[in-house]
Motif scaffolding. Sequence first.
Motif, PDB file in Angstrom:
ATOM      1  N   HIS A 177       0.829  -1.206   0.000  1.00  0.00           N
ATOM      2  CA  HIS A 177       0.000   0.000   0.000  1.00  0.00           C
ATOM      3  C   HIS A 177       0.868   1.262   0.000  1.00  0.00           C
ATOM      4  N   ALA A 178       2.157   1.082  -0.339  1.00  0.00           N
ATOM      5  CA  ALA A 178       3.102   2.209  -0.472  1.00  0.00           C
ATOM      6  C   ALA A 178       3.227   3.020   0.804  1.00  0.00           C
ATOM      7  N   ILE A 179       3.225   2.344   1.942  1.00  0.00           N
ATOM      8  CA  ILE A 179       3.444   3.019   3.225  1.00  0.00           C
ATOM      9  C   ILE A 179       4.870   2.727   3.681  1.00  0.00           C
ATOM     10  N   GLY A 180       5.629   3.772   3.979  1.00  0.00           N
ATOM     11  CA  GLY A 180       7.010   3.602   4.424  1.00  0.00           C
ATOM     12  C   GLY A 180       7.994   3.710   3.271  1.00  0.00           C
ATOM     13  N   ASP A 181       9.201   4.115   3.595  1.00  0.00           N
ATOM     14  CA  ASP A 181      10.282   4.230   2.615  1.00  0.00           C
ATOM     15  C   ASP A 181      10.876   2.848   2.386  1.00  0.00           C
ATOM     16  N   LEU A 182      10.875   2.414   1.131  1.00  0.00           N
ATOM     17  CA  LEU A 182      11.316   1.065   0.770  1.00  0.00           C
ATOM     18  C   LEU A 182      12.726   0.747   1.253  1.00  0.00           C
ATOM     19  N   TYR A 183      13.630   1.733   1.198  1.00  0.00           N
ATOM     20  CA  TYR A 183      15.036   1.452   1.483  1.00  0.00           C
ATOM     21  C   TYR A 183      15.469   1.901   2.878  1.00  0.00           C
ATOM     22  N   SER A 184      14.594   2.568   3.582  1.00  0.00           N
ATOM     23  CA  SER A 184      14.961   3.081   4.906  1.00  0.00           C
ATOM     24  C   SER A 184      14.785   2.017   5.975  1.00  0.00           C
ATOM     25  N   ASP A 185      15.656   2.052   6.986  1.00  0.00           N
ATOM     26  CA  ASP A 185      15.494   1.153   8.130  1.00  0.00           C
ATOM     27  C   ASP A 185      14.558   1.760   9.169  1.00  0.00           C
ATOM     28  N   ASN A 186      14.060   2.969   8.890  1.00  0.00           N
ATOM     29  CA  ASN A 186      13.074   3.601   9.764  1.00  0.00           C
ATOM     30  C   ASN A 186      11.692   3.095   9.369  1.00  0.00           C
ATOM     31  N   ILE A 187      11.334   1.913   9.874  1.00  0.00           N
ATOM     32  CA  ILE A 187      10.111   1.221   9.464  1.00  0.00           C
ATOM     33  C   ILE A 187       8.966   1.617  10.398  1.00  0.00           C
ATOM     34  N   PRO A 188       7.789   1.937   9.842  1.00  0.00           N
ATOM     35  CA  PRO A 188       6.680   2.433  10.668  1.00  0.00           C
ATOM     36  C   PRO A 188       6.275   1.508  11.804  1.00  0.00           C
ATOM     37  N   VAL A 189       6.285   0.199  11.541  1.00  0.00           N
ATOM     38  CA  VAL A 189       5.857  -0.775  12.548  1.00  0.00           C
ATOM     39  C   VAL A 189       7.051  -1.589  13.011  1.00  0.00           C
ATOM     40  N   VAL A 190       7.196  -1.763  14.302  1.00  0.00           N
ATOM     41  CA  VAL A 190       8.304  -2.543  14.847  1.00  0.00           C
ATOM     42  C   VAL A 190       7.768  -3.789  15.543  1.00  0.00           C
ATOM     43  N   GLN A 191       8.608  -4.806  15.629  1.00  0.00           N
ATOM     44  CA  GLN A 191       8.209  -6.040  16.307  1.00  0.00           C
ATOM     45  C   GLN A 191       8.638  -5.991  17.769  1.00  0.00           C
ATOM     46  N   GLY A 192       7.735  -6.425  18.647  1.00  0.00           N
ATOM     47  CA  GLY A 192       8.070  -6.474  20.063  1.00  0.00           C
ATOM     48  C   GLY A 192       6.862  -6.156  20.926  1.00  0.00           C
ATOM     49  N   ASP A 193       7.029  -6.338  22.234  1.00  0.00           N
ATOM     50  CA  ASP A 193       5.973  -6.082  23.209  1.00  0.00           C
ATOM     51  C   ASP A 193       5.894  -4.579  23.458  1.00  0.00           C
ATOM     52  N   SER A 194       4.837  -3.950  22.969  1.00  0.00           N
ATOM     53  CA  SER A 194       4.729  -2.499  23.082  1.00  0.00           C
ATOM     54  C   SER A 194       4.532  -2.041  24.526  1.00  0.00           C
ATOM     55  N   LEU A 195       4.130  -2.962  25.409  1.00  0.00           N
ATOM     56  CA  LEU A 195       3.871  -2.587  26.806  1.00  0.00           C
ATOM     57  C   LEU A 195       5.149  -2.441  27.628  1.00  0.00           C
ATOM     58  N   LEU A 196       6.274  -2.895  27.113  1.00  0.00           N
ATOM     59  CA  LEU A 196       7.503  -2.908  27.908  1.00  0.00           C
ATOM     60  C   LEU A 196       7.978  -1.516  28.290  1.00  0.00           C
ATOM     61  N   SER A 197       7.766  -0.539  27.388  1.00  0.00           N
ATOM     62  CA  SER A 197       8.287   0.798  27.691  1.00  0.00           C
ATOM     63  C   SER A 197       7.556   1.864  26.900  1.00  0.00           C
ATOM     64  N   ASP A 198       7.727   3.097  27.313  1.00  0.00           N
ATOM     65  CA  ASP A 198       7.218   4.252  26.595  1.00  0.00           C
ATOM     66  C   ASP A 198       8.108   4.453  25.361  1.00  0.00           C
ATOM     67  N   PRO A 199       7.531   4.411  24.139  1.00  0.00           N
ATOM     68  CA  PRO A 199       8.363   4.546  22.929  1.00  0.00           C
ATOM     69  C   PRO A 199       8.915   5.957  22.725  1.00  0.00           C
ATOM     70  N   GLY A 200       8.378   6.926  23.456  1.00  0.00           N
ATOM     71  CA  GLY A 200       8.902   8.290  23.356  1.00  0.00           C
ATOM     72  C   GLY A 200       8.115   9.204  22.437  1.00  0.00           C
ATOM     73  N   TYR A 201       7.493   8.644  21.385  1.00  0.00           N
ATOM     74  CA  TYR A 201       6.716   9.497  20.479  1.00  0.00           C
ATOM     75  C   TYR A 201       5.286   9.678  21.009  1.00  0.00           C
ATOM     76  N   ARG A 202       4.611  10.719  20.517  1.00  0.00           N
ATOM     77  CA  ARG A 202       3.213  10.994  20.866  1.00  0.00           C
ATOM     78  C   ARG A 202       2.424  11.170  19.568  1.00  0.00           C
ATOM     79  N   VAL A 203       1.189  10.682  19.565  1.00  0.00           N
ATOM     80  CA  VAL A 203       0.404  10.658  18.323  1.00  0.00           C
ATOM     81  C   VAL A 203      -0.951  11.343  18.502  1.00  0.00           C
ATOM     82  N   ASP A 204      -1.574  11.633  17.352  1.00  0.00           N
ATOM     83  CA  ASP A 204      -2.880  12.296  17.358  1.00  0.00           C
ATOM     84  C   ASP A 204      -4.034  11.312  17.525  1.00  0.00           C
TER      85      ASP A 204
END
Length: 496
Positions: free
Chosen positions: A231-258
């Motif tokens: 669906h053309a979401i995210g930069d194909l060659y970047s390692d900055n991937i929108p979704v990460v694997q792991g337990d999201s409850l472990l820590s505050d990721p630092g970013y804030r969203v709308d």
Amino acid sequence: MANDNNASVIVSKVWGMCAPLRDDGVGYGDYLEQLTYLIFLKMADEFSKPPYKRDSGIPKGYEWNDMKDLTGAALETQYKNTLEKLSEQGGILGKIFKQSSNKISNATILYRIVQMIDKENWSSMSSDVKGEIYEGLLQKNAEDIKSGAGQYFTPRPLIRAMVKCMKIEPGKTICDPCCGSGGFLLASQDYLVKNYSLDKDQKLFLKNETFKGNELVATTYKMCLMNLYLHAIGDLYSDNIPVVQGDSLLSDPGYRVDYVLTNPPFGKKSSISFTNDEGEEEEDELVYNRTDFWTKSSNKQLNFIQHINTLLKNTGKAAIVVPDNVLFEGGAGETIRRKLFETTDFHTILRLPTGIFYKPGVKANVIFYDKKPASPDIQTKEVWIYDFRTNIHFTLKQNPLNDSSLDDFIKCYNPDNRHDRKETWSEENPEGRWRKFTYEELSKRDKLSLDITWLKDKSLSDLDNLPEPEVLADEILENLQSALDSFAELKSKIKK
């Protein structure tokens, strides 16, 4: 778009491969994984051609056309080499194909699957067709391994209704902290593209900066990345991937969203497995020690609500699928409800019907609230409840939930101006499903319970209106499973 007849033919073909693969030792989960890899390669090829002309990122010599006409050992070797090559790539491609391998050892069956996929134009096919294939296989896999995986698959009509109610806007950030195969993210993208004329900067923001998410399960995470890529979401060659694997409850990721739109996994307890001194495997309740949480709990849903509170900006909005216990549970549950009333405008509850999730009899709700800047005043003034459960029954096959099923709720919710709402319930119309409760009324309820119903359950008073046998069977199964879970929990406590 593929028409309904074509869709059913394609689904039949995909299912037709199941039996020979099962006989060959390939389970539904492995078939789903391999099917996903192969459809992904075919779609990447389609998107690299007109009218799309996208850069697929797939190295020369390892594209769909390099494999589709091969047979026997040559096909097996090429497919194996393709998976290995793609797993070595950077960015989103490498994540998708990480540790991938060919699980289809029968070259004849592999050839038939490749030919079946090659004959279809997947990029022009409606997402409902692809969704029907994936959902069906997920359900079979969940049944096959007696796992709960299928229960977490949120019905697409419900996702679309939640997105419509949130009325998300361009240039804003959206998160799903347990995103599964990406349903909420893709529906949000689709809504933004269809409802706004996006300029160049907005399109770039939508592609690279709008979405954030987590997914715990490796195979589901890969499926999510494939969906984002296609669906053309995210930069194909970047390692900055929108979704990460792991337990999201472990820590505050630092970013804030709308916006946060999500369906956290059902099942009350978070736990970790370990081996005791006698070499036996045991489970221990997992309690997250986070200073940003209001209270400690091993209840997953309550922890996700606290995590979502952290993720949201002071003006952020949330729509969350939660099981009934979140609305009435005491202790940590009551603490969290009171905190939500204090710090957010907790304005809407949608009571969901049974029969829309793969796990029988699941009783769930959608809660909607808007976070507010710090204030000494209680932020929630009134809560609107839509009872979409009493005297309503769905089944996955004979009577499935569809988009029109939720039209009345969306109309009552009034996304264009939710502050201008009108109750359908009244003393004169006690059958109305849309009703308002003031904070003063709710604050008098024991433990601030929000598990509220006012409609008369016809099945309790009229034998002619009993639910279908399948629905009754589902509810009996759910009650038995709940009892078994309670006994298992009690046994583990006694053992300790």
